[in-house]
Design a protein around this motif. Structure first.
Motif, PDB file in Angstrom:
ATOM      1  N   UNK A  94       0.824  -1.219   0.000  1.00  0.00           N
ATOM      2  CA  UNK A  94       0.000   0.000   0.000  1.00  0.00           C
ATOM      3  C   UNK A  94       0.850   1.257   0.000  1.00  0.00           C
ATOM      4  N   UNK A  95       0.311   2.322  -0.538  1.00  0.00           N
ATOM      5  CA  UNK A  95       0.913   3.648  -0.410  1.00  0.00           C
ATOM      6  C   UNK A  95      -0.198   4.679  -0.567  1.00  0.00           C
ATOM      7  N   UNK A  96       0.135   5.942  -0.392  1.00  0.00           N
ATOM      8  CA  UNK A  96      -0.877   6.997  -0.414  1.00  0.00           C
ATOM      9  C   UNK A  96      -1.534   7.151  -1.779  1.00  0.00           C
ATOM     10  N   UNK A  97      -0.792   6.890  -2.859  1.00  0.00           N
ATOM     11  CA  UNK A  97      -1.362   7.004  -4.209  1.00  0.00           C
ATOM     12  C   UNK A  97      -2.491   6.001  -4.402  1.00  0.00           C
ATOM     13  N   UNK A 128      -2.705  -3.935  12.265  1.00  0.00           N
ATOM     14  CA  UNK A 128      -1.784  -3.563  11.184  1.00  0.00           C
ATOM     15  C   UNK A 128      -1.139  -2.210  11.471  1.00  0.00           C
ATOM     16  N   UNK A 129       0.074  -2.061  11.017  1.00  0.00           N
ATOM     17  CA  UNK A 129       0.807  -0.819  11.208  1.00  0.00           C
ATOM     18  C   UNK A 129       0.329   0.212  10.185  1.00  0.00           C
ATOM     19  N   UNK A 130      -0.138   1.357  10.676  1.00  0.00           N
ATOM     20  CA  UNK A 130      -0.631   2.424   9.790  1.00  0.00           C
ATOM     21  C   UNK A 130       0.382   3.562   9.828  1.00  0.00           C
ATOM     22  N   UNK A 131       1.220   3.655   8.794  1.00  0.00           N
ATOM     23  CA  UNK A 131       2.314   4.615   8.772  1.00  0.00           C
ATOM     24  C   UNK A 131       2.496   5.194   7.378  1.00  0.00           C
ATOM     25  N   UNK A 132       3.291   6.248   7.311  1.00  0.00           N
ATOM     26  CA  UNK A 132       3.802   6.733   6.026  1.00  0.00           C
ATOM     27  C   UNK A 132       5.047   5.899   5.743  1.00  0.00           C
ATOM     28  N   UNK A 133       4.998   5.098   4.695  1.00  0.00           N
ATOM     29  CA  UNK A 133       6.033   4.083   4.488  1.00  0.00           C
ATOM     30  C   UNK A 133       7.084   4.501   3.464  1.00  0.00           C
ATOM     31  N   UNK A 134       8.012   3.622   3.238  1.00  0.00           N
ATOM     32  CA  UNK A 134       9.142   3.934   2.364  1.00  0.00           C
ATOM     33  C   UNK A 134       8.698   4.085   0.904  1.00  0.00           C
ATOM     34  N   UNK A 135       7.609   3.412   0.526  1.00  0.00           N
ATOM     35  CA  UNK A 135       7.089   3.569  -0.850  1.00  0.00           C
ATOM     36  C   UNK A 135       6.548   4.975  -1.054  1.00  0.00           C
ATOM     37  N   UNK A 136       5.896   5.526  -0.020  1.00  0.00           N
ATOM     38  CA  UNK A 136       5.400   6.903  -0.102  1.00  0.00           C
ATOM     39  C   UNK A 136       6.548   7.872  -0.359  1.00  0.00           C
TER      40      UNK A 136
END
Length: 387
Positions: A94-97, A128-136
């Motif tokens: 997953x990512x923000x896009x 589940x971990x809800x974060x801004x991840x490295x893909x973002x």
């Protein structure tokens, strides 16, 4: 979103407008506002003002092509980054896009009064971990090397930037320090304590002050149709948050219930000090019944009650130490506070608050609630005996 629709201090709006008008826009800014503040709406209004082709009177026009696209949160040079996890059709990576449509719907549904806990509920995150991840952050770096579609600013708004994964934050550092021309990063966070110092050092901080009670009251009456009395009570205890005040209005009956339970506890403790051997007057059975109801109501209700205790105890301490101007309470709460204020002194203040914090800590870690509440009762009693 225009500035006129954002619930923040008017002076802060003027400050942001002057940055644009005088061409003094810092390329990386951190909007710091407590939970419930309108910081996301402010960031959008700021970005819309920057890109507006017909801005005037300290606000964007609201009707040019750029403003229309911003109103839909679909401007090609606006990039929204937010905590995310697998949800809906996004089963992997997953990512923000990929979750942008879900996030936009959430923003519109709550009229920009967005909240991290509510967002995680929508995502059905569970454990589940809800974060801004490295893909973002990799997407940000990639987009930053491409020219803006409208030949203006490329704007990246990172909501809940204090939820960025460490590895992701490190990937973003060079871009934050040396961005492409006309790139603007607006990071939104509730606390700077949770952010990496290397991120903080690369941003210009903008603190969003809490709203004044009178402003909150006016909007509750005008926008939510709340009565004057309920609006005034909610605004008094909302700690500058319109969202919290609105929730309090909707849960007015629950607030009354919390106060009733507080009264049951304090009446018993107060009676214990005066009639230690009179079990009837002490009324501990009433306290036990109240604790049993809380146990049945579940973990959230238990934590809410202890958090309410903390607020009321802080108010009692302020009231008894001559700082009544700082007390945040409803008209009904004021009557109860005055009844028990002599139990609270400078001597027992720290211990009282620490014991409530400890109870909350154990409840959050799924300790046996019956034992936690019984332990809290006798610890509070010891604190009052030592006042």
């Amino acid at each position: 979103m225009q500035f006129k629709n954002v619930l923040v201090d008017e002076e802060l709006k003027k400050q942001l407008v002057s940055l644009v008008d005088e061409n003094r826009i810092s390329h990386a800014q951190l909007f710091l506002g407590k939970n419930g503040s309108h910081n996301f709406a402010l960031a959008i209004a700021f970005a819309q003002y920057i890109c507006c082709t017909d801005r005037h009177d300290g606000d964007s026009c609201g009707h040019c092509h750029s403003c229309v696209m911003f109103e839909k949160l679909q401007h090609p040079d606006l990039h929204l980054i937010f905590p995310n996890c697998n949800f809906g059709e996004v089963k992997k990576d997953p990512d923000s896009q990929k979750l942008a449509n879900y996030f936009r719907d959430y923003v519109f549904d709550c009229n920009y009064h967005i909240n991290y806990n509510e967002w995680t509920k929508i995502l059905k995150s569970d454990n589940k971990q809800v974060t801004i991840n490295i893909r973002d952050c990799a997407n940000i770096v990639a987009k930053n090397s491409i020219r803006a579609y409208e030949n203006g600013y490329k704007i990246y708004i990172l909501w809940m930037a204090d939820k960025i994964q460490i590895a992701a934050a490190n990937k973003l550092l060079k871009t934050l320090e040396e961005p492409e021309s006309k790139s603007l990063f607006i990071l939104l966070a509730e606390s700077s304590d949770q952010m990496l110092p290397t991120i903080l050092s690369r941003t210009q901080m903008v603190k969003i002050p809490p709203l004044k009670p009178e402003v909150i009251k006016q909007h509750l009456v005008a926008d939510a149709g709340v009565s004057e009395n309920i609006a005034a009570d909610a605004a008094a205890i909302a700690e500058g948050s319109y969202v919290k005040a609105l929730t309090l209005c909707q849960e007015n009956a629950e607030l009354h219930h919390l106060l009733t339970n507080y009264n049951i506890l304090m009446r018993s403790l107060h009676s214990h000090l005066q009639n230690a051997n009179d079990l009837v007057r002490i009324g501990y059975l009433n306290v036990q019944d109240m604790f049993s109801s809380l146990v049945k109501d579940g973990r959230d209700a238990q934590k809410t009650y202890v958090q309410y205790l903390l607020r009321m105890i802080r108010n009692e301490i302020l009231l008894n130490t001559g700082a009544s101007a700082l007390v945040k309470a409803t008209a009904e709460e004021w009557k109860v506070l005055d009844e028990y204020r002599l139990l609270f002194t400078v001597k027992n203040a720290t211990s009282l608050l620490n014991n409530c914090d400890t109870a909350l800590y154990h409840l959050e870690r799924n300790a046996n609630a019956s034992i936690v509440f019984a332990d809290l009762y006798f610890k509070l009693l010891a604190d009052f005996l030592n006042r």
